[in-house]
Design an enzyme around this catalytic site. Structure first.
Site, PDB file in Angstrom:
ATOM      1  N   SER A 237       0.861  -1.190   0.000  1.00 40.92           N
ATOM      2  CA  SER A 237       0.000   0.000   0.000  1.00 40.92           C
ATOM      3  C   SER A 237       0.887   1.227   0.000  1.00 40.92           C
ATOM      4  O   SER A 237       2.115   1.116  -0.035  1.00 40.92           O
ATOM      5  CB  SER A 237      -0.879  -0.013   1.244  1.00 40.92           C
ATOM      6  OG  SER A 237      -0.083   0.332   2.362  1.00 40.92           O
ATOM      7  N   LYS A 238       0.227   2.373   0.077  1.00 43.61           N
ATOM      8  CA  LYS A 238       0.969   3.638   0.034  1.00 43.61           C
ATOM      9  C   LYS A 238       2.030   3.730   1.132  1.00 43.61           C
ATOM     10  O   LYS A 238       3.030   4.410   0.966  1.00 43.61           O
ATOM     11  CB  LYS A 238       0.001   4.804   0.173  1.00 43.61           C
ATOM     12  CG  LYS A 238      -0.890   4.947  -1.047  1.00 43.61           C
ATOM     13  CD  LYS A 238      -1.294   6.394  -1.259  1.00 43.61           C
ATOM     14  CE  LYS A 238      -2.223   6.556  -2.458  1.00 43.61           C
ATOM     15  NZ  LYS A 238      -3.628   6.304  -2.136  1.00 43.61           N
TER      16      LYS A 238
END
Ligand code: GLU
Length: 476
Positions: A237-238
């Site tokens: 994810s980010k």
């Protein structure tokens, strides 16, 4: 056998993540392998989070990846996507929802118009009076008792106890369908035969199976692919840094490099690691996809990309490079094509991305390069540098043969003058004509730059030495 049909169904609530791109790739590969069809469906029923900008970005990213889709609304040019928002307005989802209510497999729920969480009524008859008075009405699926089973290509048979699953909303009070409901209606109406998607959807699948069963429809073949993980083994994810296809495109990863690397994340093609995914379509076998989580390693991606940069034709690489320069809005070098090709040919040996190529090749393309600090202090300001640069200007002015052998001869002669050690002579010349201490081979570099540029640059270095020396004298 009927036609194999797959789809990619992104929600336009963000950029295309590499995990999404891998899902799209596996669907696309199987569609191509089976001479079937690949469909793009935009799942934009979350009105709060969906935007047309993200939709456009996702389509651009898919096209850049080479994952073309085979049908969709005619918008003049490449097919448009199917959009759930448009299908909602066409009444497609409400039609089947009403059917399910008539069959008493679903029901209306009325919520108070002021206290919108307060349930007023559940009914199989459309609560017209309440709706007219402005109360919220939803339609929910009534989960039957028993068990729900489905077969997953990777995980085998999965069974869920329906008592663990609550009735779920199919149509929200704004009239838009929920994901679990719309996905079934669309996959059926679009004749989807295979659904390959992320493992995060396993828990949604029993709800979808119940809908297929209630409507008496055939169930597609499911395959839930393990998620791509970060180094800490949590879903990528980010938090792990930039993960969008656009990001990798903007740092100069080639589409073929990214597709190759994403294919490696799960698909074991054999021993070989570097290959053209599109040329391997016929070898794609979903049953060989790994059922283990795979870790995304950006440095491995760069390595794979570098291999492709060196493997492909120089002309082709130059085309990709120019497209990338335009895409990123960088300054385009104004040089002869043959010169540019030679620069790319030589510089690609030392880099793994187009951005690295741009930086590495910069002094060949532009005259406004800076002199590195280390070059200035260790070489340019050394006592021998002035004499050496003057001699170099003299000798290179006389040089006619600018082949690699020709420039090598002059460099060696300069080293033999006894002004400084060979290493110092070479590094000083290198830095003088490029501003840097790490470049392609010195003789090759000079041979590419040729007489005019070489002389101009040696003179520029000499001037720079004077300016710097004065600066340092006044500071002292
Ligand atoms: N819109 C869903 C998503 O983005 C699609 C899941 C599916 O392929 O069914 O996750």
């Amino acid at each position: 056998m009927s036609e194999v049909r797959l789809r990619f169904a992104p929600s336009p609530t963000g950029y295309l993540h590499v995990g999404g791109a891998r899902t799209a790739l596996f669907n696309w590969l199987y569609a191509r392998r089976m001479d079937g069809k690949f469909v793009l469906r935009i799942e934009d029923t979350d009105l709060q989070r969906s935007t047309r900008e993200y939709e456009q970005a996702i389509m651009d990213a898919l096209r850049w990846c080479g994952l073309d889709w085979d049908e969709g609304p005619d918008v003049g040019g490449p097919y448009g996507p199917y959009r759930q928002s448009e299908r909602t307005k066409a009444g497609i989802y409400s039609e089947y929802a009403r059917k399910l209510v008539e069959m008493e497999r679903a029901y209306y729920t009325v919520y108070d118009k002021i206290d919108r969480k307060k349930e007023l009524l559940r009914t199989f008859d459309f609560p017209k009076d309440y709706a007219d008075q402005g109360h919220d009405v939803t339609i929910s699926f009534k989960v039957p008792q028993g068990k729900t089973k489905f077969y997953d290509l990777l995980k085998g048979e999965l069974e869920f106890d329906n008592s663990t699953i609550e009735d779920f909303v199919m149509i929200k009070s704004d009239g838009f369908p929920t994901y679990n409901y719309a996905v079934v209606i669309d996959d059926h109406l679009m004749h989807i035969t295979h659904v390959f998607r992320g493992e995060d959807h396993v828990s949604n699948t029993p709800k979808q199976i119940m809908l297929y069963e209630a409507l008496g429809w055939d169930i597609p073949q499911f395959m839930h692919i393990p998620l791509i993980l970060g180094f800490d083994r949590t879903p990528l994810s980010k938090r792990h840094g930039a993960t969008s296809v656009e990001h990798f495109r903007s740092i100069g990863i080639l589409s073929r490099g990214l597709m190759n690397y994403l294919a490696l994340l799960g698909w074991s093609v054999g021993e070989e690691e570097i290959f053209d995914v599109k040329a391997r379509v016929k070898q794609f076998d979903p049953s060989t996809i790994s059922n283990k989580g795979v870790i995304f390693d950006p440095s491995k991606l760069e390595w794979v990309n570098g291999k492709h940069m060196r493997m492909m034709g120089v002309e082709e690489l130059f085309k990709e490079f120019s497209d990338w320069i335009n895409f990123t809005g960088r300054r385009m070098p104004q040089v002869e094509r043959s010169y540019a090709l030679r620069v790319v040919q030589v510089c690609r040996e030392k880099v793994n991305t187009l951005a690295q190529l741009y930086d590495f090749a910069y002094p060949f393309f532009f005259d406004d390069y800076n002199f590195e600090e280390q070059f200035i202090s260790e070489y340019l300001l050394s006592p021998y540098a002035e004499e050496l640069l003057k001699k170099a200007i003299e000798k290179f002015s006389d040089l006619e043969d600018w082949s690699v052998a020709g420039t090598e001869k002059v460099c060696r002669e300069l080293a033999e003058l006894g002004i400084a050690s060979k290493n110092k002579v070479f590094q000083t010349l290198r830095g003088a004509v490029t501003g840097r201490l790490v470049t392609p081979g010195l003789f090759e570099t000079l041979s590419i730059l040729e007489k005019q540029k070489t002389i101009e640059r040696l003179m520029r270095a000499l001037e720079h030495r004077q300016t710097k020396a004065q600066e340092r004298a006044t500071q002292a």
